[in-house]
Write an enzyme that holds these catalytic residues in place. Structure first.
Site, PDB file in Angstrom:
ATOM      1  N   ALA A 107       0.835  -1.218   0.000  1.00 28.38           N
ATOM      2  CA  ALA A 107       0.000   0.000   0.000  1.00 28.38           C
ATOM      3  C   ALA A 107       0.863   1.259   0.000  1.00 28.38           C
ATOM      4  O   ALA A 107       1.930   1.254   0.615  1.00 28.38           O
ATOM      5  CB  ALA A 107      -0.909   0.006   1.218  1.00 28.38           C
ATOM      6  N   PRO A 108       0.445   2.327  -0.690  1.00 31.98           N
ATOM      7  CA  PRO A 108      -0.845   2.481  -1.381  1.00 31.98           C
ATOM      8  C   PRO A 108      -0.913   1.884  -2.782  1.00 31.98           C
ATOM      9  O   PRO A 108      -1.973   1.907  -3.384  1.00 31.98           O
ATOM     10  CB  PRO A 108      -1.019   4.000  -1.436  1.00 31.98           C
ATOM     11  CG  PRO A 108       0.377   4.548  -1.440  1.00 31.98           C
ATOM     12  CD  PRO A 108       1.191   3.607  -0.605  1.00 31.98           C
ATOM     13  N   GLY A 109       0.202   1.385  -3.321  1.00 25.82           N
ATOM     14  CA  GLY A 109       0.093   0.676  -4.591  1.00 25.82           C
ATOM     15  C   GLY A 109       0.948   1.216  -5.715  1.00 25.82           C
ATOM     16  O   GLY A 109       0.812   0.782  -6.859  1.00 25.82           O
ATOM     17  N   GLY A 110       1.870   2.142  -5.410  1.00 25.14           N
ATOM     18  CA  GLY A 110       2.730   2.695  -6.463  1.00 25.14           C
ATOM     19  C   GLY A 110       3.503   1.601  -7.188  1.00 25.14           C
ATOM     20  O   GLY A 110       3.483   1.516  -8.415  1.00 25.14           O
ATOM     21  N   LYS A 111       4.171   0.753  -6.404  1.00 28.90           N
ATOM     22  CA  LYS A 111       5.016  -0.251  -7.057  1.00 28.90           C
ATOM     23  C   LYS A 111       4.171  -1.409  -7.570  1.00 28.90           C
ATOM     24  O   LYS A 111       4.521  -2.041  -8.554  1.00 28.90           O
ATOM     25  CB  LYS A 111       6.129  -0.697  -6.127  1.00 28.90           C
ATOM     26  CG  LYS A 111       7.046   0.488  -5.861  1.00 28.90           C
ATOM     27  CD  LYS A 111       8.248   0.213  -5.057  1.00 28.90           C
ATOM     28  CE  LYS A 111       8.873   1.533  -4.631  1.00 28.90           C
ATOM     29  NZ  LYS A 111       8.047   2.326  -3.696  1.00 28.90           N
ATOM     30  N   GLU A 141      -0.893  -6.031   1.900  1.00 31.67           N
ATOM     31  CA  GLU A 141      -0.682  -4.929   2.842  1.00 31.67           C
ATOM     32  C   GLU A 141      -1.243  -5.348   4.194  1.00 31.67           C
ATOM     33  O   GLU A 141      -2.422  -5.677   4.311  1.00 31.67           O
ATOM     34  CB  GLU A 141      -1.381  -3.662   2.349  1.00 31.67           C
ATOM     35  CG  GLU A 141      -1.440  -2.532   3.361  1.00 31.67           C
ATOM     36  CD  GLU A 141      -0.074  -2.092   3.911  1.00 31.67           C
ATOM     37  OE1 GLU A 141       0.875  -1.942   3.141  1.00 31.67           O
ATOM     38  OE2 GLU A 141       0.015  -1.940   5.152  1.00 31.67           O
ATOM     39  N   ARG A 183      -4.986   0.620   5.136  1.00 27.40           N
ATOM     40  CA  ARG A 183      -4.129   0.868   3.970  1.00 27.40           C
ATOM     41  C   ARG A 183      -4.408  -0.167   2.865  1.00 27.40           C
ATOM     42  O   ARG A 183      -4.265   0.124   1.682  1.00 27.40           O
ATOM     43  CB  ARG A 183      -2.655   0.851   4.369  1.00 27.40           C
ATOM     44  CG  ARG A 183      -2.265   2.064   5.225  1.00 27.40           C
ATOM     45  CD  ARG A 183      -0.815   2.011   5.688  1.00 27.40           C
ATOM     46  NE  ARG A 183       0.167   2.013   4.622  1.00 27.40           N
ATOM     47  CZ  ARG A 183       0.604   3.086   3.970  1.00 27.40           C
ATOM     48  NH1 ARG A 183       0.147   4.270   4.293  1.00 27.40           N
ATOM     49  NH2 ARG A 183       1.499   2.976   3.019  1.00 27.40           N
ATOM     50  N   CYS A 225      12.972   3.935   1.343  1.00 21.92           N
ATOM     51  CA  CYS A 225      13.099   5.366   0.993  1.00 21.92           C
ATOM     52  C   CYS A 225      13.913   6.053   2.083  1.00 21.92           C
ATOM     53  O   CYS A 225      13.510   7.070   2.627  1.00 21.92           O
ATOM     54  CB  CYS A 225      11.738   6.006   0.784  1.00 21.92           C
ATOM     55  SG  CYS A 225      10.614   5.743   2.135  1.00 21.92           S
TER      56      CYS A 225
HETATM   57  N1  SAM Z   1       5.188  -0.242  -1.885  1.00 17.15           N
HETATM   58  C1  SAM Z   1       4.323   0.868  -1.536  1.00 17.15           C
HETATM   59  C2  SAM Z   1       4.155   1.761  -2.739  1.00 17.15           C
HETATM   60  O1  SAM Z   1       5.045   1.783  -3.608  1.00 17.15           O
HETATM   61  O2  SAM Z   1       3.120   2.450  -2.832  1.00 17.15           O
HETATM   62  C3  SAM Z   1       4.828   1.614  -0.312  1.00 17.15           C
HETATM   63  C4  SAM Z   1       5.052   0.719   0.854  1.00 17.15           C
HETATM   64  S1  SAM Z   1       5.539   1.512   2.335  1.00 17.15           S
HETATM   65  C5  SAM Z   1       7.169   1.932   2.003  1.00 17.15           C
HETATM   66  C6  SAM Z   1       5.689   0.160   3.444  1.00 17.15           C
HETATM   67  C7  SAM Z   1       4.395  -0.541   3.775  1.00 17.15           C
HETATM   68  O3  SAM Z   1       4.709  -1.595   4.717  1.00 17.15           O
HETATM   69  C8  SAM Z   1       3.346   0.325   4.447  1.00 17.15           C
HETATM   70  O4  SAM Z   1       2.153   0.279   3.725  1.00 17.15           O
HETATM   71  C9  SAM Z   1       3.159  -0.288   5.832  1.00 17.15           C
HETATM   72  O5  SAM Z   1       1.823  -0.278   6.268  1.00 17.15           O
HETATM   73  C10 SAM Z   1       3.655  -1.710   5.642  1.00 17.15           C
HETATM   74  N2  SAM Z   1       4.153  -2.320   6.890  1.00 17.15           N
HETATM   75  C11 SAM Z   1       4.322  -1.731   8.096  1.00 17.15           C
HETATM   76  N3  SAM Z   1       4.772  -2.620   9.004  1.00 17.15           N
HETATM   77  C12 SAM Z   1       4.891  -3.788   8.372  1.00 17.15           C
HETATM   78  C13 SAM Z   1       5.310  -5.089   8.774  1.00 17.15           C
HETATM   79  N4  SAM Z   1       5.716  -5.336  10.016  1.00 17.15           N
HETATM   80  N5  SAM Z   1       5.293  -6.057   7.844  1.00 17.15           N
HETATM   81  C14 SAM Z   1       4.911  -5.808   6.580  1.00 17.15           C
HETATM   82  N6  SAM Z   1       4.514  -4.599   6.143  1.00 17.15           N
HETATM   83  C15 SAM Z   1       4.509  -3.602   7.025  1.00 17.15           C
END
Ligand code: SAM
Length: 468
Positions: A113-117, A135, A140, A232
């Site tokens: 989430a939110p789904g860019g990749k 997710e 999310r 990031c």
């Molecule tokens: N890949 C997404 C994009 O490109 O739109 C962005 C992802 S963001 C960097 C990381 C995601 O990992 C968040 O949505 C968060 O809710 C989730 N997250 C948080 N804790 C986590 C955990 N312990 N295990 C797996 N995912 C987790």
């Protein structure tokens, strides 16, 4: 937009100064400039040639915009024609192109989430591939579901599970993307709130969490499968040290990715593998890190988990009903399942993996939502309107202008006197959603939770792609 002075933590400044040396001033200055805006077009829907807008060097579908427009007031965003994505993240497009993947494959986006990749994967994976977008955070996951459904790619499953749950599937994925939750240093100018969460303790907590996520999901990757790891942040503990940790604890090797000169991307060599770092003073984009590894045969395969299969009963969609709804889609090898109310459709070759997901995970969706039961049989699921497999002539179409399109998306009243029954409103020839003309009334079938929650101006601003 005005330049802003960020109140950076002194320890962060010290570390970046030590790392960048003479370049630090330029880095600090870049953080005071407005974050660039960029979008990535959906190649399965449309690519509009917005005049004189530069493309993102590492992704042909990406475009840089001179300023942030009002995306909410652009119907094409809601139609899934493009996704608003930070430019550095689009480097995944270059990686996928460079890997020259062949044949339909199973891919997992673990932190999606939110789904860019996920939307980028859906566009770039070879034809016929299955994408599982996961997710863990429930709210999310709903945003992920909205964005992926609008994107409209076939063979997408959406789950909301902990990384450890994926081990129960066995080694089923050819590719796994772990875009890990991280300290977010690379987003400081885009999201200054992230600065307040920065501390050495938090960096360490993020690093440990990344190790845990990778270790737990590792058994779901096939031997020879590809792991793409990204964050990031600039923090070496969450980037190159994670690569070192992977190389020490798992059977992996680096997959070399060619890097054209002139992009400003920095190759970071750790002892056993290397990754790519994005720094905002060297290119147009935010801070980002990405590395590509392959799981090699043998070695430690990660924790073993017991499979906990739920009921194997697969509620099947009745054959008698299929001819009617099959006319709505272009799908030769369609297979179905009926999880609750809605019938979902996917390509038959993925039945085994879809069943595995249904039995062992918490799926929100397994394929394209197709039909919902109604008094006289089946009616189209509102989410079908966004599908790239929707047949063009399946429902009557009515093109709307900018104001009328936004009014429809805000769940306001739209035109009357359309053909009776279900139809589709389009904008720039792209489906926005269903309506039903019932007598003199037009019922708006746009999903309520996704509605535009802004007042629609009588004369809306022209979208950024509008050409005179
Ligand atoms: N890949 C997404 C994009 O490109 O739109 C962005 C992802 S963001 C960097 C990381 C995601 O990992 C968040 O949505 C968060 O809710 C989730 N997250 C948080 N804790 C986590 C955990 N312990 N295990 C797996 N995912 C987790």
């Amino acid at each position: 937009m005005q330049e802003v002075k960020l109140n950076l933590p002194s320890l962060f400044v010290e570390r970046m100064r030590a790392r960048l040396g003479d370049e630090f001033e330029a880095f600090e200055k870049a953080l005071e400039e407005p974050a660039p805006s960029s979008v990535r077009w959906n190649p399965a829907k449309t690519i509009l040639e917005a005049k004189a807008l530069p493309v993102v060097p590492w992704c042909a579908w990406g475009q840089l915009l001179p300023r942030r427009p009002s995306y909410t007031l652009d119907p094409l965003l809601h139609a899934g024609a493009y996704y608003v994505q930070e430019a550095s993240s689009m480097f995944l497009g270059h990686v996928l192109e460079h890997l020259r993947l062949r044949g339909a494959l199973a891919a997992l986006d673990l932190c999606a989430a939110p789904g860019g990749k996920s939307t980028l994967l859906a566009s770039a994976l070879p034809e016929g591939s299955l994408l599982v977008a996961n997710e863990v955070v429930a709210t999310r996951a709903q945003i992920l579901k909205e964005n992926l459904n609008k994107w409209g790619s076939p063979n997408v499953a959406i789950t909301s599970n902990q990384p450890e749950d994926f081990a129960q599937l066995g080694p089923v994925f050819d590719l796994m993307l772990v875009d890990a939750p991280c300290s977010g240093e690379g987003l400081f100018r885009k999201d200054p709130d992230a600065i307040g969460h920065w501390s050495p303790e938090n960096l360490l907590m993020c690093q440990k969490r990344q190790e845990k996520i990778l270790e737990e999901a590792w058994p779901a990757l096939k031997e020879d499968g590809i792991l793409i790891y990204s964050t990031c942040t600039y923090n070496p503990g969450e980037n190159e040290q994670i690569l070192e940790w992977l190389c020490e604890n798992f059977a992996v090797e680096e997959l070399p990715i060619e890097l054209p000169e002139g992009w400003g991307v920095q190759k970071i060599e750790a002892v056993s593998a290397s990754g790519f770092a994005f720094l905002p003073h060297r290119l147009t984009g935010e801070g980002f890190f990405l590395a590509v590894l392959r799981k090699t045969p043998g070695g430690v395969s990660g924790k073993k988990f017991k499979t906990q299969k739920k009921s194997s009963k697969n509620p099947h969609f009745s054959n008698k009903e299929q001819p009617e709804v099959l006319e709505w889609i272009d799908w030769d090898d369609a297979d179905f399942h009926l999880p609750g109310e809605s019938v979902e459709v996917f390509s038959g070759q993925w039945r085994g993996l879809m069943t595995n997901l249904r039995q062992n995970l918490h799926p929100l969706q397994l394929g394209q939502p197709l039909a919902l039961p109604d008094k006289r049989g089946w009616r189209p699921d509102p989410l079908l309107s966004f599908s790239t497999r929707l047949r063009r002539d399946a429902f009557p179409r009515t093109e709307l202008g900018l104001h009328a399109a936004l009014t429809y998306l805000a769940k306001g009243e739209t035109k009357a006197d359309l053909p009776q029954g279900m139809g589709i409103f389009t904008f720039q020839d792209l489906p926005l959603g269903f309506y039903k003309q019932a007598g003199a009334r037009v019922i708006n079938h746009f999903p309520k939770d996704w509605r535009v929650r802004m007042d629609v101006p009588l004369v809306p601003p022209l979208p950024f792609w509008w050409l005179d």
